[in-house]
Scaffold this motif. Structure first.
Motif, mmCIF file in Angstrom:
data_model
loop_
_atom_site.group_PDB
_atom_site.id
_atom_site.type_symbol
_atom_site.label_atom_id
_atom_site.label_comp_id
_atom_site.label_asym_id
_atom_site.label_seq_id
_atom_site.Cartn_x
_atom_site.Cartn_y
_atom_site.Cartn_z
ATOM 1 N N PRO A 2 -17.111 1.194 0.534
ATOM 2 C CA PRO A 2 -16.477 -0.150 0.732
ATOM 3 C C PRO A 2 -16.549 -1.254 -0.194
ATOM 4 N N SER A 3 -17.248 -0.888 -1.374
ATOM 5 C CA SER A 3 -17.316 -1.909 -2.243
ATOM 6 C C SER A 3 -16.215 -1.822 -3.304
ATOM 7 N N GLN A 4 -15.377 -0.467 -3.407
ATOM 8 C CA GLN A 4 -14.245 -0.450 -4.054
ATOM 9 C C GLN A 4 -13.024 -0.631 -3.434
ATOM 10 N N LEU A 5 -13.000 -1.020 -2.259
ATOM 11 C CA LEU A 5 -11.708 -1.318 -1.562
ATOM 12 C C LEU A 5 -10.854 -2.566 -2.219
ATOM 13 N N ASP A 6 -9.801 -2.575 -2.304
ATOM 14 C CA ASP A 6 -9.014 -3.853 -2.681
ATOM 15 C C ASP A 6 -8.661 -4.294 -1.174
ATOM 16 N N ASP A 7 -7.828 -5.532 -1.502
ATOM 17 C CA ASP A 7 -7.443 -6.177 -0.149
ATOM 18 C C ASP A 7 -6.570 -5.427 0.846
ATOM 19 N N MET B 172 0.778 -1.402 -0.137
ATOM 20 C CA MET B 172 0.159 0.008 0.054
ATOM 21 C C MET B 172 0.897 1.210 0.122
ATOM 22 N N GLU B 173 0.563 2.121 -0.748
ATOM 23 C CA GLU B 173 1.444 3.275 -0.896
ATOM 24 C C GLU B 173 1.183 4.245 -0.095
ATOM 25 N N GLU B 174 2.054 5.033 0.527
ATOM 26 C CA GLU B 174 1.734 6.079 1.714
ATOM 27 C C GLU B 174 1.628 7.480 1.040
ATOM 28 N N THR B 175 0.455 8.237 1.144
ATOM 29 C CA THR B 175 0.479 9.493 0.711
ATOM 30 C C THR B 175 0.380 10.574 1.936
ATOM 31 N N PRO B 176 1.130 11.518 2.023
ATOM 32 C CA PRO B 176 1.212 12.164 3.118
ATOM 33 C C PRO B 176 -0.017 13.061 3.433
ATOM 34 N N ALA B 177 -0.497 13.671 2.485
ATOM 35 C CA ALA B 177 -1.842 14.288 2.363
ATOM 36 C C ALA B 177 -2.825 13.640 1.253
ATOM 37 N N GLY B 178 -3.300 12.465 1.835
ATOM 38 C CA GLY B 178 -4.305 11.834 1.004
ATOM 39 C C GLY B 178 -5.355 12.488 0.055
ATOM 40 N N THR B 179 -5.579 11.987 -0.900
ATOM 41 C CA THR B 179 -6.932 12.528 -1.682
ATOM 42 C C THR B 179 -7.630 11.288 -2.090
ATOM 43 N N CYS B 180 -8.982 11.154 -1.835
ATOM 44 C CA CYS B 180 -9.635 10.017 -2.172
ATOM 45 C C CYS B 180 -9.820 10.000 -3.510
ATOM 46 N N GLU B 181 -9.286 8.854 -4.323
ATOM 47 C CA GLU B 181 -9.595 8.517 -5.828
ATOM 48 C C GLU B 181 -10.810 8.471 -6.256
ATOM 49 N N GLU C 253 -9.758 -2.092 8.255
ATOM 50 C CA GLU C 253 -10.164 -2.857 9.543
ATOM 51 C C GLU C 253 -9.149 -2.635 10.520
ATOM 52 N N SER C 254 -7.982 -2.453 10.354
ATOM 53 C CA SER C 254 -6.830 -2.256 11.411
ATOM 54 C C SER C 254 -7.070 -0.812 12.006
ATOM 55 N N ALA C 255 -7.414 0.088 11.095
ATOM 56 C CA ALA C 255 -7.559 1.458 11.416
ATOM 57 C C ALA C 255 -8.887 1.698 12.115
ATOM 58 N N VAL C 256 -10.045 0.706 11.998
ATOM 59 C CA VAL C 256 -11.064 0.891 12.614
ATOM 60 C C VAL C 256 -10.810 0.287 14.123
ATOM 61 N N SER D 88 -2.892 9.505 6.035
ATOM 62 C CA SER D 88 -3.534 8.500 5.097
ATOM 63 C C SER D 88 -4.431 7.710 5.902
ATOM 64 N N GLU D 89 -4.415 7.610 7.489
ATOM 65 C CA GLU D 89 -5.371 7.062 8.299
ATOM 66 C C GLU D 89 -6.931 7.531 8.046
ATOM 67 N N ARG D 90 -7.193 8.839 7.998
ATOM 68 C CA ARG D 90 -8.334 9.260 7.804
ATOM 69 C C ARG D 90 -8.529 8.859 6.283
ATOM 70 N N LEU D 91 -7.848 8.952 5.251
ATOM 71 C CA LEU D 91 -8.385 8.513 3.895
ATOM 72 C C LEU D 91 -8.866 6.986 4.160
ATOM 73 N N VAL D 92 -8.129 6.377 4.806
ATOM 74 C CA VAL D 92 -8.370 4.848 4.818
ATOM 75 C C VAL D 92 -9.603 4.798 5.557
ATOM 76 N N LEU D 93 -10.015 5.580 6.612
ATOM 77 C CA LEU D 93 -11.213 5.241 7.202
ATOM 78 C C LEU D 93 -12.431 5.649 6.233
ATOM 79 N N HIS D 94 -12.027 6.906 5.449
ATOM 80 C CA HIS D 94 -13.029 7.459 4.583
ATOM 81 C C HIS D 94 -13.326 6.476 3.631
ATOM 82 N N LYS D 95 -12.559 5.758 3.115
ATOM 83 C CA LYS D 95 -12.808 5.039 1.845
ATOM 84 C C LYS D 95 -13.356 3.675 2.513
ATOM 85 N N GLY D 96 -13.071 3.245 3.596
ATOM 86 C CA GLY D 96 -13.822 1.962 4.185
ATOM 87 C C GLY D 96 -15.361 2.410 4.343
#
Ligand SMILES: [Zn+2]
Length: 79
Positions: free
Chosen positions: A31-36, A1-10, A43-46, A19-27
């Motif tokens: 949720p249907s567009q998440l890769d493994d 997984m690539e680390e982006t300092p200030a992430g933008t949701c694709e 899940e670990s962020a939650v 990137s933690e906020r971004l991960v939580l937002h995407k999840g």
């Protein structure tokens, strides 16, 4: 997984400070567009968020209990 300092949701272009906020937002929002690896990161962020929240709740409870007994003792002494 690539680390982006200030992430933008694709998926919706929303920017996030970490990137933690971004991960939580995407999840939560996509949720249907998440890769493994994103799914795993989410899940670990939650789990971390929940642990933080539990600690906070325990602290709040401890403060309330202390306050309650403090008042009870004050009442017993001065009443
Ligand atoms: Zn998004």
């Amino acid at each position: 997984m690539e680390e982006t300092p200030a992430g933008t949701c694709e998926h919706c272009g929303h920017p996030f400070p970490t990137s933690e906020r971004l991960v939580l937002h995407k999840g939560i929002e996509h949720p249907s567009q998440l890769d493994d690896s994103e799914q795993e990161a989410f899940e670990s962020a939650v789990t971390e968020e929940e642990a933080d929240l539990r600690t906070l709740r325990l602290k709040a409870l401890a403060v309330l209990v202390l306050l309650y007994f403090g008042l009870l003792i004050l009442y017993a002494i001065f009443a």
